[in-house]
Design an enzyme around this catalytic site. Structure first.
Site, PDB file in Angstrom:
ATOM      1  N   LYS A  45       0.825  -1.207   0.000  1.00  0.00           N
ATOM      2  CA  LYS A  45       0.000   0.000   0.000  1.00  0.00           C
ATOM      3  C   LYS A  45       0.861   1.259   0.000  1.00  0.00           C
ATOM      4  O   LYS A  45       1.839   1.357   0.717  1.00  0.00           O
ATOM      5  CB  LYS A  45      -0.899   0.000   1.236  1.00  0.00           C
ATOM      6  CG  LYS A  45      -1.937   1.089   1.250  1.00  0.00           C
ATOM      7  CD  LYS A  45      -3.208   0.597   1.882  1.00  0.00           C
ATOM      8  CE  LYS A  45      -4.287   1.627   1.858  1.00  0.00           C
ATOM      9  NZ  LYS A  45      -4.768   1.981   0.529  1.00  0.00           N
ATOM     10  N   GLY A  50       6.332   0.977   6.090  1.00  0.00           N
ATOM     11  CA  GLY A  50       7.274   0.059   5.441  1.00  0.00           C
ATOM     12  C   GLY A  50       7.385   0.288   3.947  1.00  0.00           C
ATOM     13  O   GLY A  50       8.481   0.273   3.381  1.00  0.00           O
ATOM     14  N   CYS A  51       6.259   0.523   3.314  1.00  0.00           N
ATOM     15  CA  CYS A  51       6.240   0.726   1.865  1.00  0.00           C
ATOM     16  C   CYS A  51       6.900   2.051   1.489  1.00  0.00           C
ATOM     17  O   CYS A  51       7.580   2.142   0.470  1.00  0.00           O
ATOM     18  CB  CYS A  51       4.818   0.667   1.339  1.00  0.00           C
ATOM     19  SG  CYS A  51       4.047  -0.947   1.624  1.00  0.00           S
ATOM     20  N   THR A  52       6.702   3.051   2.315  1.00  0.00           N
ATOM     21  CA  THR A  52       7.346   4.342   2.077  1.00  0.00           C
ATOM     22  C   THR A  52       8.858   4.211   2.213  1.00  0.00           C
ATOM     23  O   THR A  52       9.606   4.728   1.374  1.00  0.00           O
ATOM     24  CB  THR A  52       6.800   5.410   3.048  1.00  0.00           C
ATOM     25  OG1 THR A  52       5.393   5.552   2.815  1.00  0.00           O
ATOM     26  CG2 THR A  52       7.491   6.742   2.857  1.00  0.00           C
ATOM     27  N   ALA A  55      10.133   2.444  -0.948  1.00  0.00           N
ATOM     28  CA  ALA A  55      10.104   3.310  -2.129  1.00  0.00           C
ATOM     29  C   ALA A  55      11.155   4.415  -2.033  1.00  0.00           C
ATOM     30  O   ALA A  55      11.799   4.752  -3.031  1.00  0.00           O
ATOM     31  CB  ALA A  55       8.711   3.915  -2.305  1.00  0.00           C
TER      32      ALA A  55
END
Length: 115
Positions: A45, A50-52, A55
């Site tokens: 998402k 974590g995804c930020t 990325a």
């Protein structure tokens, strides 16, 4: 509802092809990058901790990756509008793809219940 079984990918296997929309509504296919090195990553998402971090790590190393000829494609189930905000907020230089129907994440076996 029937789901397709993911193929188990082994080193040396050809990655299954797919076509998805990017943040600007442009169709992007994996086959568009034949002959190039592709770093394909999946994340759950946009704009989650974590995804930020993932990325932004790609962003921070993007010039090094590009210099050695690596194209980076990030795939999540978010839509174009979500990806646009995410890209703008964190100044992400790489391609993000929208798998809103969960076809690719299931094909690659990366979507499932969290353990």
């Amino acid at each position: 509802m029937e789901t397709k079984k993911a193929q188990k990918l082994e080193i040396g296997n050809k990655a299954p092809d797919f076509t998805l929309f990017d943040t600007n509504g442009k169709k992007i296919s994996l086959k568009d990058f034949r002959g190039k090195k592709v770093a394909l990553y999946f994340y759950p998402k946009d704009d989650t901790p974590g995804c930020t971090a993932e990325a932004c790590s790609v962003r921070d190393n993007f010039d090094k990756l590009k210099k050695v000829g690596i194209v980076v494609l990030g795939v999540s189930t978010d839509n174009e509008k979500s990806h646009q905000k995410f890209v703008q907020k964190y100044n992400l230089p790489h391609i993000l793809l929208c798998d809103t129907e969960k076809e690719v994440v299931e094909k690659y076996g990366v979507w499932g219940l969290k353990n």
